[in-house]
Design a protein around this motif. Structure first.
Motif, PDB file in Angstrom:
ATOM      1  N   SER A   1       1.195 -18.936 -23.024  1.00 33.29           N
ATOM      2  CA  SER A   1       2.038 -18.615 -24.085  1.00 33.29           C
ATOM      3  C   SER A   1       1.162 -17.539 -25.261  1.00 33.29           C
ATOM      4  O   SER A   1       1.390 -16.726 -26.028  1.00 33.29           O
ATOM      5  CB  SER A   1       2.988 -19.612 -24.298  1.00 33.29           C
ATOM      6  N   ASP A   2      -0.133 -18.481 -25.645  1.00 34.35           N
ATOM      7  CA  ASP A   2      -0.943 -17.788 -26.256  1.00 34.35           C
ATOM      8  C   ASP A   2      -1.044 -16.360 -27.029  1.00 34.35           C
ATOM      9  O   ASP A   2      -1.714 -15.300 -26.841  1.00 34.35           O
ATOM     10  CB  ASP A   2      -2.160 -19.205 -26.822  1.00 34.35           C
ATOM     11  N   VAL A   3      -1.858 -16.251 -24.674  1.00 40.58           N
ATOM     12  CA  VAL A   3      -2.317 -15.003 -24.517  1.00 40.58           C
ATOM     13  C   VAL A   3      -0.748 -13.976 -25.061  1.00 40.58           C
ATOM     14  O   VAL A   3      -1.367 -12.480 -24.922  1.00 40.58           O
ATOM     15  CB  VAL A   3      -2.536 -15.034 -23.007  1.00 40.58           C
ATOM     16  N   SER A   4      -0.051 -14.499 -23.836  1.00 41.79           N
ATOM     17  CA  SER A   4       1.120 -13.838 -24.462  1.00 41.79           C
ATOM     18  C   SER A   4       2.049 -12.893 -25.901  1.00 41.79           C
ATOM     19  O   SER A   4       2.261 -12.080 -26.024  1.00 41.79           O
ATOM     20  CB  SER A   4       2.791 -14.339 -23.370  1.00 41.79           C
ATOM     21  N   LYS A   5       1.221 -13.727 -26.709  1.00 38.02           N
ATOM     22  CA  LYS A   5       1.890 -13.757 -27.884  1.00 38.02           C
ATOM     23  C   LYS A   5       0.572 -12.280 -28.383  1.00 38.02           C
ATOM     24  O   LYS A   5       1.238 -11.441 -28.811  1.00 38.02           O
ATOM     25  CB  LYS A   5       1.481 -15.232 -28.711  1.00 38.02           C
ATOM     26  N   GLY A   6      -0.384 -12.522 -28.044  1.00 35.01           N
ATOM     27  CA  GLY A   6      -1.409 -11.871 -28.241  1.00 35.01           C
ATOM     28  C   GLY A   6      -1.703 -10.399 -27.772  1.00 35.01           C
ATOM     29  O   GLY A   6      -1.051  -9.097 -28.475  1.00 35.01           O
ATOM     30  N   MET A   7      -0.443 -10.464 -26.487  1.00 35.06           N
ATOM     31  CA  MET A   7      -0.284  -9.069 -25.428  1.00 35.06           C
ATOM     32  C   MET A   7       0.930  -8.270 -26.373  1.00 35.06           C
ATOM     33  O   MET A   7       0.384  -7.016 -26.659  1.00 35.06           O
ATOM     34  CB  MET A   7      -0.815  -9.553 -23.912  1.00 35.06           C
ATOM     35  N   SER A   8       2.368  -9.267 -26.394  1.00 34.80           N
ATOM     36  CA  SER A   8       2.908  -8.938 -26.985  1.00 34.80           C
ATOM     37  C   SER A   8       2.773  -7.926 -28.493  1.00 34.80           C
ATOM     38  O   SER A   8       3.370  -6.620 -28.714  1.00 34.80           O
ATOM     39  CB  SER A   8       3.716 -10.299 -26.906  1.00 34.80           C
ATOM     40  N   TYR A   9       1.980  -8.655 -29.372  1.00 35.05           N
ATOM     41  CA  TYR A   9       1.517  -8.017 -30.692  1.00 35.05           C
ATOM     42  C   TYR A   9       0.763  -6.873 -29.827  1.00 35.05           C
ATOM     43  O   TYR A   9       1.669  -5.459 -30.858  1.00 35.05           O
ATOM     44  CB  TYR A   9       0.501  -8.893 -31.136  1.00 35.05           C
ATOM     45  N   LEU A  10       0.132  -6.546 -29.373  1.00 34.44           N
ATOM     46  CA  LEU A  10      -1.061  -5.713 -29.251  1.00 34.44           C
ATOM     47  C   LEU A  10       0.412  -3.634 -28.514  1.00 34.44           C
ATOM     48  O   LEU A  10       0.388  -3.632 -29.085  1.00 34.44           O
ATOM     49  CB  LEU A  10      -2.072  -5.440 -28.775  1.00 34.44           C
ATOM     50  N   HIS A  11       0.838  -4.426 -27.714  1.00 35.69           N
ATOM     51  CA  HIS A  11       1.345  -3.396 -27.372  1.00 35.69           C
ATOM     52  C   HIS A  11       2.950  -2.492 -28.223  1.00 35.69           C
ATOM     53  O   HIS A  11       3.231  -2.179 -27.662  1.00 35.69           O
ATOM     54  CB  HIS A  11       2.665  -3.988 -25.875  1.00 35.69           C
ATOM     55  N   GLN A  12       2.953  -3.895 -29.203  1.00 42.60           N
ATOM     56  CA  GLN A  12       3.946  -3.230 -30.534  1.00 42.60           C
ATOM     57  C   GLN A  12       3.404  -2.525 -30.964  1.00 42.60           C
ATOM     58  O   GLN A  12       3.804  -1.320 -32.177  1.00 42.60           O
ATOM     59  CB  GLN A  12       4.473  -4.769 -30.896  1.00 42.60           C
ATOM     60  N   ILE A  13       2.238  -2.485 -31.481  1.00 47.27           N
ATOM     61  CA  ILE A  13       1.132  -1.544 -32.043  1.00 47.27           C
ATOM     62  C   ILE A  13       0.845  -0.866 -31.438  1.00 47.27           C
ATOM     63  O   ILE A  13       0.182   0.130 -31.446  1.00 47.27           O
ATOM     64  CB  ILE A  13       0.323  -2.528 -32.960  1.00 47.27           C
ATOM     65  N   ASN A  14       0.708  -0.454 -29.856  1.00 45.73           N
ATOM     66  CA  ASN A  14       0.982   0.933 -29.042  1.00 45.73           C
ATOM     67  C   ASN A  14      -0.647   0.666 -28.276  1.00 45.73           C
ATOM     68  O   ASN A  14      -1.578   1.695 -28.100  1.00 45.73           O
ATOM     69  CB  ASN A  14       1.354   1.896 -29.386  1.00 45.73           C
ATOM     70  N   ILE A  15      -1.203  -0.519 -28.753  1.00 42.70           N
ATOM     71  CA  ILE A  15      -2.500  -0.909 -27.865  1.00 42.70           C
ATOM     72  C   ILE A  15      -2.773  -1.216 -26.521  1.00 42.70           C
ATOM     73  O   ILE A  15      -1.991  -1.977 -26.311  1.00 42.70           O
ATOM     74  CB  ILE A  15      -3.727  -2.234 -28.651  1.00 42.70           C
ATOM     75  N   ILE A  16      -3.075  -0.766 -25.722  1.00 37.31           N
ATOM     76  CA  ILE A  16      -2.935  -1.329 -24.177  1.00 37.31           C
ATOM     77  C   ILE A  16      -4.662  -1.712 -23.846  1.00 37.31           C
ATOM     78  O   ILE A  16      -5.675  -1.387 -24.399  1.00 37.31           O
ATOM     79  CB  ILE A  16      -2.531  -0.267 -23.338  1.00 37.31           C
ATOM     80  N   HIS A  17      -4.717  -3.183 -23.409  1.00 38.11           N
ATOM     81  CA  HIS A  17      -6.359  -3.834 -23.712  1.00 38.11           C
ATOM     82  C   HIS A  17      -6.917  -2.973 -21.948  1.00 38.11           C
ATOM     83  O   HIS A  17      -8.284  -2.473 -22.412  1.00 38.11           O
ATOM     84  CB  HIS A  17      -6.274  -5.148 -23.657  1.00 38.11           C
ATOM     85  N   ARG A  18      -6.516  -3.295 -21.199  1.00 40.45           N
ATOM     86  CA  ARG A  18      -7.368  -2.438 -19.977  1.00 40.45           C
ATOM     87  C   ARG A  18      -8.037  -3.271 -19.174  1.00 40.45           C
ATOM     88  O   ARG A  18      -8.293  -2.899 -18.276  1.00 40.45           O
ATOM     89  CB  ARG A  18      -7.293  -0.808 -20.190  1.00 40.45           C
ATOM     90  N   ASP A  19      -8.844  -4.205 -20.020  1.00 39.23           N
ATOM     91  CA  ASP A  19      -9.489  -5.436 -19.066  1.00 39.23           C
ATOM     92  C   ASP A  19      -8.591  -6.446 -19.699  1.00 39.23           C
ATOM     93  O   ASP A  19     -10.004  -7.236 -20.004  1.00 39.23           O
ATOM     94  CB  ASP A  19     -10.860  -4.694 -19.523  1.00 39.23           C
ATOM     95  N   LEU A  20      -7.965  -7.328 -19.571  1.00 41.44           N
ATOM     96  CA  LEU A  20      -7.364  -8.266 -18.977  1.00 41.44           C
ATOM     97  C   LEU A  20      -7.995  -9.531 -18.615  1.00 41.44           C
ATOM     98  O   LEU A  20      -7.689  -8.923 -17.434  1.00 41.44           O
ATOM     99  CB  LEU A  20      -5.896  -8.931 -19.340  1.00 41.44           C
ATOM    100  N   LYS A  21      -8.699 -10.235 -18.343  1.00 41.55           N
ATOM    101  CA  LYS A  21      -9.324 -11.601 -17.567  1.00 41.55           C
ATOM    102  C   LYS A  21      -9.275 -12.753 -18.445  1.00 41.55           C
ATOM    103  O   LYS A  21     -10.006 -12.146 -19.251  1.00 41.55           O
ATOM    104  CB  LYS A  21     -10.275 -10.473 -17.378  1.00 41.55           C
ATOM    105  N   THR A  22     -10.163 -13.471 -18.184  1.00 42.64           N
ATOM    106  CA  THR A  22     -10.026 -14.592 -18.602  1.00 42.64           C
ATOM    107  C   THR A  22     -11.567 -14.798 -19.215  1.00 42.64           C
ATOM    108  O   THR A  22     -12.232 -15.399 -20.031  1.00 42.64           O
ATOM    109  CB  THR A  22     -10.488 -15.627 -16.966  1.00 42.64           C
ATOM    110  N   ALA A  23     -12.791 -13.795 -18.790  1.00 42.30           N
ATOM    111  CA  ALA A  23     -13.666 -13.496 -19.427  1.00 42.30           C
ATOM    112  C   ALA A  23     -13.735 -13.016 -20.661  1.00 42.30           C
ATOM    113  O   ALA A  23     -14.776 -13.200 -21.589  1.00 42.30           O
ATOM    114  CB  ALA A  23     -14.992 -12.772 -18.944  1.00 42.30           C
ATOM    115  N   ASN A  24     -12.498 -12.662 -20.822  1.00 41.04           N
ATOM    116  CA  ASN A  24     -11.940 -12.292 -22.738  1.00 41.04           C
ATOM    117  C   ASN A  24     -10.741 -12.711 -23.264  1.00 41.04           C
ATOM    118  O   ASN A  24      -9.854 -12.170 -23.846  1.00 41.04           O
ATOM    119  CB  ASN A  24     -10.913 -10.289 -22.036  1.00 41.04           C
TER     120      ASN A  24
END
Length: 530
Positions: free
Chosen positions: A360-383
């Motif tokens: 849930s924490d990861v999804s909240k952070g990623m949902s926020y990033l996508h809402q402001i048009n940012i694609i992470h491109r390297d989502l993994k447990t090390a990050n």
């Protein structure tokens, strides 16, 4: 910097009989004997600080990092000198320093027409060669000992000797000791200085600052006046140009950074734990020798993205140093480390309630990033970093702001977590992050490296050509299995958004709480291959 010594009998260890101990064993014995003698003298009151917890280990680490010749040559009767060498090397290891020094007077005493030396230098008297030393002279002349500790860089020794020459100093002895971790302790015995030692110290400091600014990425010991002048003299063209779309003041004064511990080292940069204005921070420092035009572009993009981001589930950007050669990014420090480190280095496991919370924490952070048009491109447990039961998305080194078309084609990320369309160099968008999230969720459940029996490239080929996915543990909640399979869809259009993922996770959480099923039990595995 090559180890050089004038009159140092320990420069080359004596040859060993074939039947004797190895050179490594002899060297360790020399270090051990010197270490024990210095420690004995400290405990006997020869110097302060020996009662501090961990001091014994620190002192041994000092001797262990230096060559055996140091243990043979150093004047262990002068315990304060050994501690000075130790302190200087510790200061040099802080990236904000790079090069540190000390200077003191060593007096020659003439007795009955013959020249003797008061035991006041770091190197033993009997180790000196009269033919290359001023000690053979019958004149009463003051000697000074100048000690440098620095990152072992090519041509630095010649720059230091040139500096001594420019100040009118005659080098009578030079002892250079390279450490095992890439630093150097250089001890010069010089004459020719007729003034107070503080005047010499100031003259050396001025010359050293010039050397440091050319050679080191971070210089927190430069005088404030010189730092201000360097900043004023820098034109906009001298700086990494960060796209400006806000009025945030995020440029960090490097002199306010304090480095405490190296957390990780990479090919292009190092990560440190430190403080900035008394706040715990993580500091990512780019290695100046590896900086290229492409790297500067990536650095600028990362700063540009991070200064736009404000969310409780995204690592907080503190600021950056962007004036070459000072290139670093400062963020909040997450004491819990990465999820990758927790799973694979500490053998940690997660209960189902923890899996749902982290997801849930990861999804909240990623949902926020996508809402402001940012694609992470390297989502993994090390990050994904943990702190106080909060998980935050980190590392935007390859992240991008989505352009108007909304699609990209560059292959970016890490193979084991990479979406098939990215592997194939096909156009992709924010839904590539959803695929990576599915692999992360599987890791939380399985506690294993994705495709651990394959190389990263083999895994990538199998994901594309065979539609391979990780094998789902059999005790996984059916609703989680459904979520994994949705995230792993080959067609990106069929993958859920992170807002939808949050809704699914909340539904699973409610079902789990009502059923009392908080733990996963071992059992046979479901196949994740579609």
């Amino acid at each position: 910097m090559a180890a050089e010594s004038c009159g140092s009998r320990g420069a080359s260890p004596p040859p060993l009989h074939p039947s004797s101990a190895s050179g490594g064993a002899v060297g360790r014995r020399r270090k051990t004997e010197a270490y024990r003698e210095v420690l004995r003298r400290i405990r006997g009151g020869a110097a302060s600080g020996g009662a501090r917890p961990g001091f014994d280990d620190e002192l041994w680490a000092h001797f262990h990092s230096l060559p055996a010749r140091y243990a043979l040559d150093v004047n262990i009767e002068r315990v304060d000198d050994v501690l000075l060498h130790k302190r200087l090397l510790e200061e040099a290891r802080e990236p904000m320093n790079g090069l540190v020094f000390d200077v003191r007077c060593s007096q020659i005493v003439t007795v009955d027409g013959s020249t003797e030396v008061e035991s006041s230098t770091s190197i033993k008297q009997e180790e000196r060669d009269p033919q290359c030393s001023a000690l053979a002279s019958s004149d009463l002349r003051p000697l000074h000992e100048v000690i440098f500790a620095c990152d072992d860089k090519p041509k630095l020794l010649s720059q230091l000797t040139a500096l001594l020459g420019e100040l009118g100093l005659n080098i009578q002895e030079a002892h250079a000791f390279s450490t095992s971790d890439g630093y150097s302790l250089d001890i010069f015995v010089v004459d020719g200085w007729k003034y107070e030692v503080d005047v010499l110290r100031n003259a050396l400091s001025s010359g050293i600052e010039k050397i440091k600014y050319r050679a080191w990425p971070l210089v927190h010991s430069m005088p404030v006046s010189m730092g201000r002048q360097l900043l004023e003299d820098s034109s906009p063209a001298d700086c990494v140009q960060i796209p400006a779309d806000a009025t945030d003041v995020w440029e960090v004064d490097p002199r306010l950074l304090k480095f405490e511990q190296k957390l990780a080292a990479g090919s292009f940069g190092d990560l440190y734990h430190g403080t900035y204005c008394s706040q715990d921070v993580a500091i990512k420092v780019l290695k100046p020798e590896r900086v290229s035009v492409d790297m500067l572009r990536e650095f600028a993009q990362e700063v540009y993205i991070m200064k736009k981001v404000r969310h409780k589930n995204v690592v907080q950007f503190i600021g950056a140093c962007t004036r070459p050669p000072i290139l670093c990014i400062v963020t909040e420090f997450m004491r819990g480390g990465s999820i990758f480190d927790y799973i694979y280095n500490h053998r940690g496991t997660f209960q189902l309630v923890d899996v749902l919370r982290i997801a849930s924490d990861v999804s909240k952070g990623m949902s926020y990033l996508h809402q402001i048009n940012i694609i992470h491109r390297d989502l993994k447990t090390a990050n994904l970093l943990m702190d106080d039961k909060v998980v935050k998305v980190a590392d935007f080194g390859v992240a991008r702001v989505k352009d108007q078309s909304g699609v990209m084609t560059a292959e970016t990320g890490t193979y084991r977590w990479m979406a098939p369309e990215v592997i194939e160099h096909s156009p992709y968008d924010h839904r590539a992050d959803v695929f990576s999230f599915g692999v992360v969720l599987w890791e939380l459940l399985a506690g294993k490296l994705p495709y651990e029996d394959m190389t990263p490239l083999q895994a990538a080929v199998a994901v594309v050509q065979k539609d391979l996915r990780p094998t789902i543990p059999a005790d996984t909640h059916p609703m989680l299995i459904g979520l994994l399979q949705k995230c792993w869809q080959r067609d990106p259009a069929l993958r859920p958004t992170f807002a939808e993922i949050l809704d699914i996770l909340q539904s699973i959480k409610e079902v789990v709480q009502s059923s009392g099923r908080h733990k996963r039990r071992p059992g046979p595995s479901h196949s994740g291959q579609r």
